[in-house]
Each structure stands twice: as C-alpha cells, then as structure tokens.
Design an enzyme around this catalytic site. Structure first.
Site, PDB file in Angstrom:
ATOM      1  CB  CYS A   1       1.938   1.388   5.798  1.00  0.00           C
ATOM      2  SG  CYS A   1       2.551   1.240   4.102  1.00  0.00           S
TER       3      CYS A   1
ATOM      4  CG  HIS B   1      -1.960   4.243   4.731  1.00  0.00           C
ATOM      5  ND1 HIS B   1      -2.934   3.486   5.368  1.00  0.00           N
ATOM      6  CD2 HIS B   1      -0.980   3.362   4.405  1.00  0.00           C
ATOM      7  CE1 HIS B   1      -2.567   2.226   5.405  1.00  0.00           C
ATOM      8  NE2 HIS B   1      -1.366   2.112   4.842  1.00  0.00           N
TER       9      HIS B   1
END
Length: 231
Positions: free
Chosen positions: A150, A142
């Site tokens: 992440c 992202h």
C-alpha cells in the site's frame, strides 16, 4: 530514497468538531480541519472542489490537485511514509509490490474505520490489470506509516487527504482519479530507465502523465488491446 518495510460525512463531523470514527478524537478532527481550511484559503481553494491524486513511487510523493475554474491546481505534495517493492507494477497477490497505473476511487472505497487510521482503496486491480491476469486486493492509501503493497502516509497527511476526498465526493464528484507513476515521467527520467523491462508499459503511462501536464485537467482513460488509451 525507498523506505520499505446515511450522509453523515467526515467533513461535516470535522466542521462540528465531533469525531467521525474511533480513529479520530475531537481534538484531532478539529486540528485537521483547521490545517486544511487555512491552506485552502491561502490558495483561493475551497472544500468540495473536485480532486485528483498523483503518486510518484521513486520520489515517494503524493500530490493532491483541486479543481480551480477550468483547470486543476496543486494543493499540496505529501511525503509517502512507507511503500514496498521496487519500480514496476503489481502483478499478483502477495508479491509485495505497489501498483502502477490509472485508478479511480468512489465513495464506497473510503474507510474511516481503518486499522491504519483512515484509508481509501485505490481500486486495484482495474480493467487493465484484470486483462493481464493480475491479482491482488485492498491496495490502500492509509495512515499509520506501515505498509506492504500500500501507500502509507503519516497520520496528519492522511487526515488532510481523506478530508478533501470525502468533501469532493459529497459535493458531487462521482469518483476521483488516482494515477500512480513509477517516477516523474520527464524525458530525462524515461531515458534513465530505458533499459527496464517495464519501459514499454511506462510509455503507456507517460501518455497520461503528459496529457495532464499539458492542460492540468485529468483525462478519461480507456483500455484497448492491452494498452491504456487516453481520451
């Protein structure tokens, strides 16, 4: 160095200079499309080519490869802005680790309305992870340069990656592979990390790394007897 801390598609919307979501205004969408279009033209590539992604944790790099004829060609290497944890796989929810292994992303895993600009879920835990009882969810690539577990990119970076991903899926690619490695799996790096408790696991990952390096075509991956098997 580690730095922790309906068929209306984004491609079509960018081409029309219309924002795809609250995350992108018209100017941002137009700029992202212009950047990618120019870079593709320089390499003789086009929107909608099948996509393959490699991530290298130690180097903090994400590679985007696009199909060009019978092989894949490196389109661009993006710096990973933030990721957390150390070298080694993710084992449980909340451990702060980012995964390592062979993952796959379908259309349903794309999120143009992410709180982190744009995002896609890499598919952790996969069948191999589940066979070992590993837990966790919503491991994303992202934007927004903020991450716990992440792979956070810059906003311009995720705009380009997301655009190419959605274009490939819209053109008929059923899913694109995301292969996450602890480091570039050269013989030298394997020797350097030979004392790691993850050395055996990394040997499994190296078979996938080597198979792609040999022919520059992503290979099918299976799971048998607690090991990845490259087909």
């Amino acid at each position: 160095m580690w730095r922790f801390p309906s068929m209306v598609l984004l491609t079509t919307l960018m081409l029309a200079a219309v924002p795809s979501s609250a995350a992108l205004d018209r100017a941002t969408a137009r700029e992202a499309h212009t950047r990618v279009d120019g870079a593709l033209a320089k390499k003789g590539l086009s929107f909608g080519s099948s996509l393959y992604v490699r991530i290298f944790k130690e180097e903090s790099e994400l590679e985007v490869w696009l199909q060009h004829g019978s092989r894949y060609e490196l389109f661009k290497t993006y710096p990973i802005c933030r990721m957390s944890g150390t070298l080694g796989p993710k084992e449980r929810e909340g451990d702060g680790q980012s995964p390592e292994g062979f993952y796959s992303v379908t259309q349903s895993k794309l999120n143009p309305m992410s709180n982190y600009h744009l995002a896609f879920d890499i598919g952790y835990p996969n069948r191999y992870d589940r066979s070992l009882g590993r837990t966790g969810s919503f491991i994303m690539v992202h934007g927004n340069c903020v991450s716990i577990g992440c792979f956070a990119m810059t906003d311009p970076g995720i705009e380009e990656i997301y655009l190419l991903a959605e274009a490939a899926l819209a053109k008929g690619q059923r899913a694109f592979d995301v292969h996450v490695f602890p480091f570039r799996m050269t013989a030298e790096n394997m020797r350097r990390h030979a004392a790691s408790p993850w050395a055996s696991f990394w040997s499994d990952l190296k078979t996938g790394y080597d198979a792609f390096e040999a022919k520059q075509v992503p290979r099918d991956v299976d799971v048998r007897g607690g090991h990845y098997v490259i087909r």
